[in-house]
Motif scaffolding. Structure first.
Motif, PDB file in Angstrom:
ATOM      1  N   GLN A 120       0.853  -1.183   0.000  1.00  0.00           N
ATOM      2  CA  GLN A 120       0.000   0.000   0.000  1.00  0.00           C
ATOM      3  C   GLN A 120       0.893   1.238   0.000  1.00  0.00           C
ATOM      4  N   ILE A 121       0.532   2.184  -0.822  1.00  0.00           N
ATOM      5  CA  ILE A 121       1.300   3.419  -0.935  1.00  0.00           C
ATOM      6  C   ILE A 121       0.657   4.500  -0.074  1.00  0.00           C
ATOM      7  N   ILE A 122       1.476   5.213   0.684  1.00  0.00           N
ATOM      8  CA  ILE A 122       1.009   6.319   1.526  1.00  0.00           C
ATOM      9  C   ILE A 122       1.648   7.609   1.022  1.00  0.00           C
ATOM     10  N   ARG A 123       0.797   8.578   0.717  1.00  0.00           N
ATOM     11  CA  ARG A 123       1.280   9.875   0.247  1.00  0.00           C
ATOM     12  C   ARG A 123       0.447  10.979   0.896  1.00  0.00           C
ATOM     13  N   PRO A 124       1.027  12.150   1.101  1.00  0.00           N
ATOM     14  CA  PRO A 124       0.195  13.278   1.544  1.00  0.00           C
ATOM     15  C   PRO A 124      -0.875  13.553   0.495  1.00  0.00           C
ATOM     16  N   ASN A 125      -2.064  13.859   0.930  1.00  0.00           N
ATOM     17  CA  ASN A 125      -3.175  14.092   0.009  1.00  0.00           C
ATOM     18  C   ASN A 125      -3.137  15.516  -0.521  1.00  0.00           C
ATOM     19  N   VAL A 126      -2.048  15.832  -1.216  1.00  0.00           N
ATOM     20  CA  VAL A 126      -1.874  17.147  -1.843  1.00  0.00           C
ATOM     21  C   VAL A 126      -1.420  16.924  -3.283  1.00  0.00           C
ATOM     22  N   MET A 138       4.396  14.294  -2.956  1.00  0.00           N
ATOM     23  CA  MET A 138       5.252  15.455  -2.750  1.00  0.00           C
ATOM     24  C   MET A 138       5.338  15.766  -1.264  1.00  0.00           C
ATOM     25  N   SER A 139       6.527  16.031  -0.805  1.00  0.00           N
ATOM     26  CA  SER A 139       6.727  16.365   0.599  1.00  0.00           C
ATOM     27  C   SER A 139       5.939  17.612   0.972  1.00  0.00           C
ATOM     28  N   ILE A 140       5.403  17.627   2.182  1.00  0.00           N
ATOM     29  CA  ILE A 140       4.679  18.818   2.635  1.00  0.00           C
ATOM     30  C   ILE A 140       5.630  19.991   2.835  1.00  0.00           C
ATOM     31  N   TYR A 141       6.940  19.743   2.842  1.00  0.00           N
ATOM     32  CA  TYR A 141       7.923  20.809   2.983  1.00  0.00           C
ATOM     33  C   TYR A 141       8.447  21.292   1.630  1.00  0.00           C
TER      34      TYR A 141
END
Length: 361
Positions: A120-126, A138-141
């Motif tokens: 399962q892939i986890i990524r910020p929802n942006v 993409m990193s939140i930073y």
């Protein structure tokens, strides 16, 4: 038991942090013959192969392992066959890129005969503004690097303000302490003492100690630091004031907290969608590996009671029960997180509610 054996509460939280910092993370499940294991993979070890509608459906995971003091590289590939069923391929290479034997118990190819992915892939929802079609997150930073550098500059300046702003003394050279350096007398400076400087004296009028007390620009630095921290907080999705160290007095209700931190609350609910999907996928994979029904109904309950107005919602639901719009069973299922059967049984056991009979379906 599987989650406990794999330290999921600890490692899972770490993976979420790294996934948001690096942009992507992954959970990978496998059976070693005795136990079900979960790997927590960071972005630098994830190599997408196929993506459909922005979702990675085939992927390879690479990791470095030390075996006998030598570096070896383990590659775990998840592909689909012509029937859409997953097959897992394992490879091992030495530091010279030469393929070597796998560890004992690891098979070359595993035909799962199932369309359930074991990752399962986890990524910020942006959405990435660097590459719109990117399947990696993409990193939140990513958009806050300039702000982070500015914060570092402000902090360094703040520190230097106190270092350079120390109280100093100017003393006549005749009053300074001297030490012999190769036959020459030189003013002695002790770094452990208050900093002072010796100046030549022109007369008796200059034979006095002068104090230099520099003013610190603390307020200006505080304002600059607060402004940049607010910018960082906004860019990362926390809303303004997340890193404000000024503590306000007074107790606030959950409604006031949600109102003040609406940006944070919206970001939380948005990211929960991605995390929930990954957790459900992980649970289905574990059920499949354990020979259980992977199509069982799965419900993830995110406890947002810290920032949700739980008391207000409770009052509203209680009014609905009183008005006959909702039932006691639904109320217990929501409040106590019970199943329908558990709620009915509990209500039937309450004195005065014996007449409420719930026939078995």
């Amino acid at each position: 038991e599987v989650l406990e054996a794999n330290r999921f509460r600890e490692r899972g939280n770490q993976l979420i942090e790294l996934s948001f910092a690096l942009g992507t993370g992954a959970l990978v499940e496998f059976h070693d013959g005795d136990n079900i294991n979960i790997d927590y993979v960071t972005a630098d070890k994830i190599y997408p192969i196929t993506a459909e509608n922005g979702e990675i459906t085939e992927c390879a995971f690479c990791s470095m392992q030390l075996i006998g003091g030598k570096r070896n590289y383990y590659i775990n590939v998840h592909r689909k066959d012509e029937n859409g069923m997953y097959r897992v391929e394992n490879y091992m290479f030495d530091e010279h890129k030469k393929r070597t034997a796998l560890l004992e118990g690891v098979q070359d190819v595993i035909e799962t005969k199932s369309d359930i992915p074991l990752f399962q892939i986890i990524r910020p929802n942006v959405t990435s503004n660097i590459c719109i079609d990117a399947v990696m997150g993409m990193s939140i930073y990513a958009n806050a690097l300039d702000v982070l550098k500015t914060i570092d500059v402000v902090y360094d300046s703040y520190r230097n303000e106190f270092v350079l702003g120390k109280k100093r003394l100017i003393v006549p050279l005749s009053m300074a302490q001297f030490h012999d350096n190769d036959g020459q007398l030189q003013p002695m400076f002790d770094a452990n003492d208050t900093a002072f400087y010796g100046l030549p004296s022109n007369g008796d009028e200059d034979k006095k100690i002068v104090e230099i007390d520099m003013n610190l620009r603390a307020a200006e630095h505080d304002a600059a630091m607060r402004q940049n921290l607010n910018m960082l907080s906004e860019i990362c999705g926390f809303g303004p004031g997340r890193y404000d160290f000024e503590r306000t007095s007074g107790v606030k209700t959950a409604t006031e907290v949600i109102s003040e931190k609406s940006d944070l609350f919206r970001s939380l609910k948005k990211h929960e969608l991605v995390v929930e999907r990954a957790l459900c996928g992980m649970i289905r994979a574990i059920l499949f590996l354990d020979g259980k029904n992977p199509d069982a109904e799965i419900e993830i309950d995110f406890d947002d009671s810290i920032i949700e107005d739980r008391q207000k919602e409770f009052s509203e639901r209680l009014q609905m029960v009183t008005a006959g719009v909702s039932s006691k069973v639904e109320m217990r299922m929501w409040y106590f997180n019970e199943t329908e059967e558990q709620a009915k049984k509990a209500i039937s056991a309450i004195p005065g509610d014996e007449e409420e009979h719930y026939p078995e379906e």
